[in-house]
Write a protein that holds these residues in place. Structure first.
Motif, short mmCIF file in Angstrom:
data_model
loop_
_atom_site.label_atom_id
_atom_site.label_comp_id
_atom_site.label_asym_id
_atom_site.label_seq_id
_atom_site.Cartn_x
_atom_site.Cartn_y
_atom_site.Cartn_z
N ILE A 5 41.88 35.43 32.41
CA ILE A 5 43.16 35.95 31.93
C ILE A 5 43.24 37.57 31.87
CG2 ILE A 5 45.15 35.90 29.97
CD1 ILE A 5 43.97 32.93 29.51
N ALA A 6 42.11 37.89 31.40
CA ALA A 6 41.99 39.46 30.95
C ALA A 6 41.85 40.24 32.26
CB ALA A 6 40.72 39.79 30.23
N GLU A 7 41.35 39.44 33.44
CA GLU A 7 41.51 40.30 34.64
C GLU A 7 42.84 40.20 35.28
OE1 GLU A 7 38.29 38.10 36.84
OE2 GLU A 7 36.67 39.38 35.80
N LYS A 8 43.57 39.12 34.96
CA LYS A 8 44.99 39.27 35.73
C LYS A 8 45.92 40.28 34.84
CE LYS A 8 44.58 34.21 37.00
NZ LYS A 8 43.36 34.11 36.70
N ILE A 9 45.49 40.37 33.65
CA ILE A 9 46.43 41.54 32.87
C ILE A 9 46.10 42.76 33.47
CG2 ILE A 9 46.74 42.76 30.77
CD1 ILE A 9 45.67 40.18 29.18
N HIS A 10 44.87 43.19 34.00
CA HIS A 10 44.44 44.20 34.60
C HIS A 10 45.26 44.55 35.81
CE1 HIS A 10 41.89 47.42 36.45
NE2 HIS A 10 41.41 47.83 35.22
N TYR A 11 45.48 43.29 36.64
CA TYR A 11 45.98 42.87 37.97
C TYR A 11 47.48 43.34 37.86
CZ TYR A 11 48.29 40.87 41.97
OH TYR A 11 49.02 40.59 42.95
N VAL A 12 48.24 43.03 36.91
CA VAL A 12 49.57 43.33 36.50
C VAL A 12 49.74 44.83 36.52
CG1 VAL A 12 51.46 42.93 34.94
CG2 VAL A 12 50.10 40.88 35.66
N VAL A 13 48.95 45.38 35.56
CA VAL A 13 49.07 46.82 35.11
C VAL A 13 48.89 47.75 36.23
CG1 VAL A 13 48.39 48.68 33.67
CG2 VAL A 13 48.98 46.25 32.75
N LYS A 14 47.78 47.39 36.95
CA LYS A 14 47.03 48.38 37.86
C LYS A 14 47.19 47.84 39.34
CE LYS A 14 44.98 51.31 35.33
NZ LYS A 14 45.15 52.93 35.25
N GLY A 15 48.03 46.74 39.63
CA GLY A 15 47.96 46.41 40.86
C GLY A 15 46.83 45.80 41.68
N ALA A 16 45.64 45.99 41.07
CA ALA A 16 44.27 45.38 41.44
C ALA A 16 43.47 44.74 40.23
CB ALA A 16 43.57 46.47 42.17
N LEU A 17 42.73 43.95 40.73
CA LEU A 17 41.54 43.32 39.69
C LEU A 17 40.65 44.64 39.42
CD1 LEU A 17 40.88 39.71 41.26
CD2 LEU A 17 42.26 40.23 39.19
N PRO A 18 39.79 44.53 38.17
CA PRO A 18 38.89 45.46 37.83
C PRO A 18 38.07 45.59 38.98
CG PRO A 18 39.40 43.80 35.94
CD PRO A 18 40.02 43.43 37.52
#
Length: 244
Positions: free
Chosen positions: A206-219
């Protein structure tokens, strides 16, 4: 004017999805807490409640699925809005799986009701559960705030859950080798520990998906993984105990 109405309606739908996610997450937090509490107290009634409550979590996932798919079909969002809707769909799936793992713990609690605790295993289980529950709480806050720093911190904390799982795995193997009567309760405890470890993995997802929403890419950095139980054996455990 009509365009403003469409935007407002879309924002309301996103807020409704978010509220469902938070409701679902809150129920999952309770499931984690109550499943481990039921284990510690050998409380069959509480374990049954955890299992029954899982139906509510499942129903919320269905509501979120229906609402997100409807939003995708009618609003055809793009960019960040599209990522937000897709993220909600996947987060709901992660939360549903965490709820399933709590239900599994409750099932094993009913089997363990007539057994005594083995060594310090249940204390470690409790610490793991507390850590995972805090991760779930924090990841829900990060989800609402779209806080990638908090999300990235949660990814790092999952490694601690893995290390606790490793320690408990060795400990339970030792108890089983010392006394065959410990095998049944220890096997169930091993599965419970694995359930908690997997909860940590889903929270990290879930934490990685938050990163995806904000940055447009996974960490870019790979997720830290400390789970070594697949590499452990009875022989290695015996050898390790000789030097501890």
């Amino acid at each position: 004017m009509e365009n403003n109405h469409i935007v407002k309606s879309f924002d309301q739908e996103l807020k409704q999805i978010e509220n469902f996610i938070l409701e679902m997450g809150g129920l999952v937090e309770i499931q984690i807490h109550e499943s481990v509490k039921a284990l510690g107290n050998r409380d069959i009634e509480l374990a049954k409640k955890v299992r029954d409550d899982d139906k509510t979590v499942d129903n919320l996932e269905i509501k979120i699925d229906e609402l997100t798919l409807r939003t995708l079909a009618l609003r055809q969002p793009v960019a960040t809005d599209l990522r937000s809707v897709i993220c909600a769909l996947k987060v709901a799936s992660n939360l549903e799986r965490i709820g399933d793992y709590a239900k599994n713990i409750a099932k094993r609690t009913q089997v363990l009701a007539d057994t005594n605790s083995v060594g310090t295993a249940e204390k470690t289980i409790k610490r793991m559960a507390d850590l995972v529950q805090k991760m779930v709480t924090d990841v829900l806050n990060a989800y609402v705030k779209k806080d990638i720093e908090m999300a990235d911190d949660i990814r790092l904390r999952d490694e601690e859950v893995d290390h606790m799982h490793n320690t408990l795995f060795r400990e339970l193997l030792t108890y089983m080798m010392e006394d065959p009567r410990n095998i049944t309760p220890c096997m169930h405890m091993l599965f419970i520990a694995k359930n908690l470890e997997r909860m940590g993995d889903h929270t990290t997802a879930i934490a990685e998906k938050i990163h995806y929403v904000v940055k447009g890419a996974l960490p870019k950095e790979k997720r830290p993984k400390g789970d070594k139980t697949s590499q452990m054996s009875v022989e290695n455990t015996i050898e390790g105990n000789q030097y501890t």
